[in-house]
Enzyme design. Structure first.
Site, mmCIF file in Angstrom:
data_model
loop_
_atom_site.group_PDB
_atom_site.id
_atom_site.type_symbol
_atom_site.label_atom_id
_atom_site.label_comp_id
_atom_site.label_asym_id
_atom_site.label_seq_id
_atom_site.Cartn_x
_atom_site.Cartn_y
_atom_site.Cartn_z
ATOM 1 N N SER A 45 35.510 56.816 16.193
ATOM 2 C CA SER A 45 35.413 57.383 17.543
ATOM 3 C C SER A 45 34.198 56.842 18.277
ATOM 4 C CB SER A 45 35.378 58.911 17.491
ATOM 5 O OG SER A 45 34.296 59.379 16.718
ATOM 6 N N GLU A 46 33.078 56.631 17.555
ATOM 7 C CA GLU A 46 31.916 55.967 18.147
ATOM 8 C C GLU A 46 31.190 55.115 17.118
ATOM 9 O OE1 GLU A 46 32.433 59.358 21.048
ATOM 10 O OE2 GLU A 46 31.951 59.457 18.915
ATOM 11 N N THR A 47 30.582 54.059 17.621
ATOM 12 C CA THR A 47 29.663 53.199 16.871
ATOM 13 C C THR A 47 28.402 53.073 17.702
ATOM 14 O OG1 THR A 47 31.470 51.937 15.854
ATOM 15 C CG2 THR A 47 29.303 50.879 15.917
ATOM 16 N N HIS A 76 27.551 63.576 18.503
ATOM 17 C CA HIS A 76 27.441 63.222 17.083
ATOM 18 C C HIS A 76 26.821 61.841 16.894
ATOM 19 C CE1 HIS A 76 31.052 60.579 16.573
ATOM 20 N NE2 HIS A 76 30.658 60.415 15.338
#
Length: 279
Positions: A45-47, A76
């Protein structure tokens, strides 16, 4: 080029039941296109990419990418990035970790084994207009009577939040992803302590209409904006726990606490993959 790589689990202590985050350290030599390509490749979902700060007070700078776009802020990724930065033995400049991102400076506090960030100001608040609300209801297959309220709660990603009657109502949502394109919608409903216990007080879900559409496991930015709304309006107490990810097999727990003028959004961060990234 060989860079430090970590993958951590955020907002959960049970193995593989939080929200995973990839963190690349020392990414100053990467181009925008390379960061976007790496984030698309990790398919999380995110990096995040940690860089030298440009603000004199910041401890580090972070850029946050989904597989499809860059975000000015996300929750997060903030906690996971701060955890990785601290785990490498970096020295803080003050009594908090100060993260620089596109949304500004974000203070990250240490609370025992947990980290917590101060919820940033919302960019958009207030009631949702009828056209936007109708789209959201159709996409989530809800009727107007299913919700108690709808508010904009945008602190960067663009969240709209629907408040439902109960936790069960939140868990019963079955989104039609074809109707959710371009929307980012949060849903929140109260736990019934008599039936569901006191482990948490609210259930949260996050629906992201990017690509084919997906549900985010545990979402710090959304929980931050929800907390600001619910605490300010007297719906939630100044301290509570939100559960998220239940519908997709996760066990996320977000710890909310009002501290002076700040609302802190906290959770556990646990390392899962330690290694190097070859670019």
């Amino acid at each position: 080029m060989e860079l430090i790589f970590r993958q951590v689990d955020v907002f959960a202590t049970e193995p593989f039941r939080g929200n995973p985050l990839a963190v690349i350290v020392g990414a100053d030599g990467l181009s925008d296109a390379q960061m976007a390509q790496i984030a698309n490749w990790t398919n999380l979902s995110e990096t995040t990419f940690l860089l030298k700060p440009t603000h004199p007070d910041a401890d580090y700078r972070v850029r946050i990418f989904t597989p499809h776009a860059e975000l000015p802020f996300a929750g997060h990724p903030t906690l996971g990035s701060a955890y990785v930065w601290r785990s490498l033995g970096r020295m803080v400049k003050s009594d908090v970790i100060l993260q620089e991102c596109a949304a500004g400076l974000i203070a990250v506090h240490t609370r025992g084994q947990q980290l917590a960030f101060a919820a940033p100001p919302r960019r958009r608040t207030g009631p949702v207009g009828q056209d936007d609300l109708d789209r959201a209801l159709k996409g989530l297959q809800l009727m107007p009577c299913d919700i108690l309220d709808a508010q904009w709660a945008d602190n960067g990603p663009g969240w709209m939040v629907l408040r439902l009657h109960t936790r069960d109502d939140v868990l019963a949502i079955r989104p039609d992803w074809s109707l959710l394109k371009g929307q980012k919608i949060g849903a929140v409903g109260a736990w019934d302590p008599a039936q569901e216990g006191m482990e948490a007080q609210f259930e949260v879900r996050a629906f992201v209409g990017e690509g084919q559409g997906w549900e985010d496991p545990v979402t710090g930015s959304l929980n931050a904006a929800i907390a600001q709304w619910l605490i300010e309006s007297g719906i939630a107490p100044s301290r509570y726990v939100a559960s998220q990810g239940t519908a997709i097999g996760r066990a996320g727990r977000v710890f909310v606490e009002q501290a002076g003028g700040d609302i802190l959004i906290g959770g556990d961060v646990v390392p899962r993959i330690v290694g190097s990234l070859i670019v």
